[in-house]
Scaffold this active site. Structure first.
Site, PDB file in Angstrom:
ATOM      1  N   ASP A  15       0.849  -1.200   0.000  1.00 23.81           N
ATOM      2  CA  ASP A  15       0.000   0.000   0.000  1.00 23.81           C
ATOM      3  C   ASP A  15       0.886   1.252   0.000  1.00 23.81           C
ATOM      4  O   ASP A  15       0.546   2.267  -0.609  1.00 23.81           O
ATOM      5  CB  ASP A  15      -0.908  -0.007   1.235  1.00 23.81           C
ATOM      6  N   HIS A 206      -8.236  -0.709   8.718  1.00 21.29           N
ATOM      7  CA  HIS A 206      -7.192  -0.266   7.774  1.00 21.29           C
ATOM      8  C   HIS A 206      -7.384   1.241   7.589  1.00 21.29           C
ATOM      9  O   HIS A 206      -8.231   1.670   6.801  1.00 21.29           O
ATOM     10  CB  HIS A 206      -7.392  -1.040   6.462  1.00 21.29           C
ATOM     11  N   CYS A 239      -3.454   5.691  -1.982  1.00 22.33           N
ATOM     12  CA  CYS A 239      -3.999   4.888  -3.073  1.00 22.33           C
ATOM     13  C   CYS A 239      -4.002   5.747  -4.326  1.00 22.33           C
ATOM     14  O   CYS A 239      -4.467   6.882  -4.300  1.00 22.33           O
ATOM     15  CB  CYS A 239      -5.424   4.449  -2.719  1.00 22.33           C
TER      16      CYS A 239
HETATM   17  P1  HMG Z   1      -9.201  -4.059 -16.907  1.00 25.12           P
HETATM   18  O1  HMG Z   1      -8.478  -3.175 -17.895  1.00 25.12           O
HETATM   19  O2  HMG Z   1     -10.673  -3.908 -16.788  1.00 25.12           O
HETATM   20  O3  HMG Z   1      -8.809  -5.597 -17.075  1.00 25.12           O
HETATM   21  O4  HMG Z   1      -8.550  -3.801 -15.482  1.00 25.12           O
HETATM   22  P2  HMG Z   1      -8.987  -6.651 -18.207  1.00 25.12           P
HETATM   23  O5  HMG Z   1      -9.328  -7.924 -17.539  1.00 25.12           O
HETATM   24  O6  HMG Z   1      -9.874  -6.120 -19.311  1.00 25.12           O
HETATM   25  O7  HMG Z   1      -7.487  -6.782 -18.784  1.00 25.12           O
HETATM   26  C1  HMG Z   1      -6.853  -5.703 -19.459  1.00 25.12           C
HETATM   27  C2  HMG Z   1      -5.359  -5.938 -19.482  1.00 25.12           C
HETATM   28  O8  HMG Z   1      -4.857  -5.997 -18.139  1.00 25.12           O
HETATM   29  C3  HMG Z   1      -4.943  -7.221 -20.156  1.00 25.12           C
HETATM   30  O9  HMG Z   1      -3.680  -6.975 -20.747  1.00 25.12           O
HETATM   31  C4  HMG Z   1      -4.752  -8.170 -19.006  1.00 25.12           C
HETATM   32  O10 HMG Z   1      -3.822  -9.186 -19.281  1.00 25.12           O
HETATM   33  C5  HMG Z   1      -4.177  -7.243 -17.946  1.00 25.12           C
HETATM   34  P3  HMG Z   1      -3.524  -6.617 -22.313  1.00 25.12           P
HETATM   35  O11 HMG Z   1      -4.138  -7.793 -23.028  1.00 25.12           O
HETATM   36  O12 HMG Z   1      -4.309  -5.342 -22.549  1.00 25.12           O
HETATM   37  O13 HMG Z   1      -2.048  -6.448 -22.477  1.00 25.12           O
HETATM   38  N1  HMG Z   1      -4.437  -7.746 -16.585  1.00 25.12           N
HETATM   39  C6  HMG Z   1      -3.484  -8.017 -15.686  1.00 25.12           C
HETATM   40  N2  HMG Z   1      -2.138  -7.904 -15.737  1.00 25.12           N
HETATM   41  C7  HMG Z   1      -1.457  -8.289 -14.651  1.00 25.12           C
HETATM   42  N3  HMG Z   1      -2.034  -8.744 -13.510  1.00 25.12           N
HETATM   43  C8  HMG Z   1      -3.375  -8.861 -13.437  1.00 25.12           C
HETATM   44  C9  HMG Z   1      -4.143  -8.490 -14.547  1.00 25.12           C
HETATM   45  N4  HMG Z   1      -5.468  -8.486 -14.786  1.00 25.12           N
HETATM   46  C10 HMG Z   1      -5.637  -8.038 -16.043  1.00 25.12           C
HETATM   47  N5  HMG Z   1      -3.930  -9.304 -12.313  1.00 25.12           N
HETATM   48  C11 HMG Z   1      -7.880  -4.615 -13.328  1.00 25.12           C
HETATM   49  C12 HMG Z   1      -9.016  -4.501 -14.340  1.00 25.12           C
HETATM   50  C13 HMG Z   1      -8.509  -5.096 -12.035  1.00 25.12           C
HETATM   51  C14 HMG Z   1      -6.849  -5.603 -13.836  1.00 25.12           C
HETATM   52  C15 HMG Z   1      -7.236  -3.210 -13.162  1.00 25.12           C
HETATM   53  O14 HMG Z   1      -8.238  -2.274 -12.927  1.00 25.12           O
HETATM   54  C16 HMG Z   1      -6.245  -3.165 -12.034  1.00 25.12           C
HETATM   55  O15 HMG Z   1      -5.189  -3.798 -12.114  1.00 25.12           O
HETATM   56  N6  HMG Z   1      -6.529  -2.418 -10.966  1.00 25.12           N
HETATM   57  C17 HMG Z   1      -5.677  -2.396  -9.780  1.00 25.12           C
HETATM   58  C18 HMG Z   1      -5.823  -1.114  -9.062  1.00 25.12           C
HETATM   59  C19 HMG Z   1      -4.953  -1.124  -7.830  1.00 25.12           C
HETATM   60  O16 HMG Z   1      -4.032  -1.915  -7.686  1.00 25.12           O
HETATM   61  N7  HMG Z   1      -5.257  -0.179  -6.917  1.00 25.12           N
HETATM   62  C20 HMG Z   1      -4.514  -0.043  -5.695  1.00 25.12           C
HETATM   63  C21 HMG Z   1      -4.736  -1.151  -4.723  1.00 25.12           C
HETATM   64  S1  HMG Z   1      -6.283  -1.044  -3.851  1.00 25.12           S
HETATM   65  C22 HMG Z   1      -5.937  -0.089  -2.452  1.00 25.12           C
HETATM   66  O17 HMG Z   1      -4.874   0.470  -2.348  1.00 25.12           O
HETATM   67  C23 HMG Z   1      -6.969  -0.035  -1.363  1.00 25.12           C
HETATM   68  C24 HMG Z   1      -6.591  -0.874  -0.120  1.00 25.12           C
HETATM   69  O18 HMG Z   1      -5.333  -0.476   0.398  1.00 25.12           O
HETATM   70  C25 HMG Z   1      -7.663  -0.740   0.965  1.00 25.12           C
HETATM   71  C26 HMG Z   1      -7.997   0.741   1.257  1.00 25.12           C
HETATM   72  O19 HMG Z   1      -7.113   1.518   1.596  1.00 25.12           O
HETATM   73  O20 HMG Z   1      -9.184   1.051   1.104  1.00 25.12           O
HETATM   74  C27 HMG Z   1      -6.505  -2.376  -0.486  1.00 25.12           C
HETATM   75 MG    MG Z   2      -5.039   1.237   1.673  1.00 20.20          MG
END
Ligand code: HMG
Ligand code: MG
Length: 302
Positions: A15, A206, A239
């Protein structure tokens, strides 16, 4: 009554570092994880397996997992949004994974590009694959005390998402104040509503510290019976999809609070302060931890 012991989930390497503007070297990430474990932290979120286009900072998570030293009994966790991420996390040697949903539709769209209902559907195959391999899955719910796009969030909405994740098989639900806007009264009320469907023993707090309320919120949650809290060494992070939100509450500050209350954590505060100094040196910035700054100024109580 306050608990005798609290479990800390250290989320700094994930994070925290997911929000760094500059590139953080793999060796600095590895040294951070190893040093956190050496300080006594038994649960560390090492990285995430998300789209590298969305969060490039975590693109080297597999390299970090392969270089860390493994200590027996320590959970080395990874954040995964879907089955693709789960498979990559397991291949990299994650000992546990976490899936993440939101209590706000707009945040869900911005963060993971789908609705809350779609995100829950995406988690089902992850939970099934994890159950088959005996891997534990933790669940996060974001925006539990406010959303950067929608403002106030109803506690019942948090309760329903948390309860769906528990029923799906998550062993623990971490309630994320992503924006860091919550206050202790709101935090207590939230726990009371969520606990209608999710027993307190399955809940974690969290808190991001944007408004400086995180330590007070943790105290409020302790009074509500929570015994697990997430934190980031040196208060790293934020984030990428919560503009203006600051890092998690600093691990040092949480330890100072807990130890002051006579609550055991198994973590050495002075060592965590040193870990925080090392990573902040690598990042070229000051620590966000009040306790770390007090230590640096030698204002340490005898
Ligand atoms: P999307 O574009 O809708 O996904 O993203 P998709 O399924 O259509 O795939 C598009 C492309 O992404 C494809 O690649 C997939 O292979 C790739 P392309 O064919 O275009 O080259 N892809 C991936 N690559 C690597 N690893 C994967 C993966 N999945 C798809 N797992 C998706 C949807 C969920 C993937 C995207 O929106 C995403 O990665 N989001 C992550 C956002 C994130 O990490 N945010 C920060 C963390 S959350 C947080 O901090 C909150 C927390 O701390 C709690 C709090 O504080 O509240 C937890
Ligand atoms: Mg967080």
């Amino acid at each position: 009554m306050l608990p005798e012991r609290v479990r800390i989930v250290e989320v700094g390497p994930r994070d925290g570092l997911q929000n760094e503007q500059g590139r953080v070297r793999v060796e600095d990430k590895v040294a951070l994880v190893d040093a956190l474990v050496a300080a006594g932290l038994q649960h560390v979120e090492v990285g995430s397996f998300v789209s590298p286009r969305w969060v490039p900072q975590m693109a080297d998570s597999a390299a970090v997992f392969s270089a860390i030293q493994r200590s027996p009994g320590v959970t080395y966790a990874a954040l995964t949004p879907n089955l693709q991420g789960f498979e990559a996390a397991i291949q990299a040697g994650a000992s546990e994974v976490a899936v993440f949903a939101a209590a706000s539709e707009s945040f869900s769209q911005r963060n993971i590009n789908c609705s809350i209902a779609q995100s829950l559907q995406r988690f089902e195959p992850v939970l099934a694959a994890a159950a088959q391999r005996g891997i534990k899955v933790r669940g996060y719910v974001s925006c539990v005390l406010g959303c950067p796009y929608e403002g106030e969030i109803a506690a019942v909405q948090v309760r329903d998402v948390a309860s769906a994740m528990l029923q799906m098989g998550c062993y623990e639900i971490s309630l994320g104040d992503t924006l860091g806007v919550g206050t202790p009264g709101a935090a207590r009320q939230l726990i009371e509503v969520v606990a209608q469907r999710v027993p307190r023993a399955h809940l974690a707090g969290h808190f991001h510290d944007t408004y400086g309320q995180a330590v007070a919120n943790i105290y409020a949650c302790l009074l509500e019976g929570l015994q697990v809290f997430d934190s980031s060494v040196a208060g790293l992070g934020g984030c990428p999809y919560a503009p203006g939100a600051s890092g998690n509450v600093a691990t040092e500050d949480v330890l100072y609070l807990l130890h002051g209350l006579g609550i055991a954590t198994g973590v050495d505060l002075a060592q965590v302060v040193q870990v925080g100094q090392s990573i902040m040196l690598a990042l070229g910035r000051q620590s966000a931890s009040r306790v770390a700054r007090a230590h640096a100024a030698a204002a340490v109580p005898r």
